[in-house]
Design an enzyme around this catalytic site. Sequence first.
Site, PDB file in Angstrom:
ATOM      1  N   VAL A 104       7.224  73.133 142.297  1.00  0.00           N
ATOM      2  CA  VAL A 104       8.148  74.188 141.839  1.00  0.00           C
ATOM      3  C   VAL A 104       9.382  73.571 141.177  1.00  0.00           C
ATOM      4  O   VAL A 104      10.317  74.276 140.827  1.00  0.00           O
ATOM      5  CB  VAL A 104       8.579  75.082 143.037  1.00  0.00           C
ATOM      6  CG1 VAL A 104       7.369  75.809 143.619  1.00  0.00           C
ATOM      7  CG2 VAL A 104       9.272  74.265 144.129  1.00  0.00           C
ATOM      8  N   HIS A 120       2.789  78.016 142.121  1.00  0.00           N
ATOM      9  CA  HIS A 120       3.713  78.424 143.188  1.00  0.00           C
ATOM     10  C   HIS A 120       5.102  78.768 142.673  1.00  0.00           C
ATOM     11  O   HIS A 120       6.048  78.829 143.454  1.00  0.00           O
ATOM     12  CB  HIS A 120       3.806  77.313 144.246  1.00  0.00           C
ATOM     13  CG  HIS A 120       2.505  77.064 144.951  1.00  0.00           C
ATOM     14  ND1 HIS A 120       2.240  75.899 145.626  1.00  0.00           N
ATOM     15  CD2 HIS A 120       1.397  77.821 145.069  1.00  0.00           C
ATOM     16  CE1 HIS A 120       1.015  75.951 146.153  1.00  0.00           C
ATOM     17  NE2 HIS A 120       0.484  77.119 145.815  1.00  0.00           N
ATOM     18  N   CYS A 148      21.615  91.397 142.934  1.00  0.00           N
ATOM     19  CA  CYS A 148      21.179  91.740 141.583  1.00  0.00           C
ATOM     20  C   CYS A 148      22.214  92.631 140.894  1.00  0.00           C
ATOM     21  O   CYS A 148      22.703  93.597 141.507  1.00  0.00           O
ATOM     22  CB  CYS A 148      19.838  92.473 141.699  1.00  0.00           C
ATOM     23  SG  CYS A 148      19.234  93.256 140.210  1.00  0.00           S
TER      24      CYS A 148
END
Length: 245
Positions: A104, A120, A148
Site C-alpha cells: 500500500v 489492498h 469529510c
Amino acid sequence: MTTFPPELIQLLKKSTRVVALTGAGVSQESGLRTFRDAQAGLWAQYRPEDLATPGAFARDPKLVWDWYASRRESAKGALPNAGHYALVEMEKIFPEFTLITQNVDGLHRMAGSKNILELHGNILNVRCSECGTFAETWGDDLKSVPRCEKCNGLLRPDVVWFEESLPRAQLDAAINATHTCQVFFSIGTSGVVQPAAALAHAARTDGAVVIEINAEPTPLTEKVDFLFHGKSGEILPALVNAISA
Ligand code: BV8
Ligand code: ZN
C-alpha cells in the site's frame, strides 16, 4: 551474487506473458517494516491484524487513524529500492507484464511501474468512511480524526482492511492475468493473506512456471518450480541482468 539455472534464463527469454505478485518484503530494503515485522515504539503493543480492521476503526478511530498517519509518513519518506526498479525493467522486457501488489506504500508507481494492480489500496490516499469522497487535505488536530468536508463522516486510509472485500476490478484483472500467464513470480510475501495468496496456486494449477523470491520459506515454497532465498533488492536486478545478457 545469485546464479540462475540456464533453463530458467532460456525459459524467461522466450516468455511473453509474465505476472509478478509482490508483498511487503519488496519494500523492506526501502526501510519500510514488513507486515509481520515486530512493530516499533508506541505500536509495539498492537498486532497489525488487530488494527487493520473495520472493527478496530469503529472501536477506536483515533488509534487506527494515528497508526496509519505514522505509516503514511514512513511511506512518504521511503524511496524505491533496486528491486522496485528491476520490476520496472521486467515490464519493458516482457510483452505482457502484470505487477500485482499487496503493498500500500506506492513505491512501485514511484519507481515507474505502469501496469500495477494494487489489491489492498494505497496508504497515501485518504477517503471518507461514509460517502467515499477522497480528501486532498485534512486538519490534523491531536484529539480527533479529521472529517469529510462534504458529509462530515470520519476520514480513513484508502486501504483494504481485513474482512473488507478487495476492489473488484483489480482482483478480476489479477485473476485474469494469473490464469493466462506463462510465468508467475511471488516476491517478498509470506503468502498467507487471502485471496492474494491463492493467486500463485492458481497459476501453478493452470500450468504456469512459478518462481518464489523471498527471504524465508513460505507455504508456497515446496510447490514452486524455482526458489531463490534472499533479498529481492539483490536477486531481481541480478535476474534482469541475466535475462538481458
Ligand atoms: C477478503 C492493507 C472477503 C491494510 C492488507 C479466505 C478467503 C477470503 C478471505 C479470507 C480467507 N481466509 C482468511 C480470510 C480473511 C483475511 C485473511 O486473509 N486473513 C489472514 C490473516 C489469514 N482476508 C481478508 O480479510 C481480505 N478480504 O477476503 O474479503 C471477505 C469479506 C468478509 C469476510 C471475510 C472475507 C482482505 C485482506 C487484505 C488485508 N489488508 N493490507 C494495511 O496495510 O494496513 S494485508 C497486509 O498483509 C499488507 O497488505 C501486506 O502486504 C499483506 C500481506 O503480507 P505480506 O505482504 O506477505 O507481508 P509479510 O510481512 O507477511 O511478509 C513479508 C515477507 O517478505 C516475509 O516472508 C519475509 O520473509 C519477506 N522479506 C522480508 N524482507 C525481504 C523479504 N523478501 C525478500 N527480500 C527482502 N528484503
Ligand atoms: Zn463524506
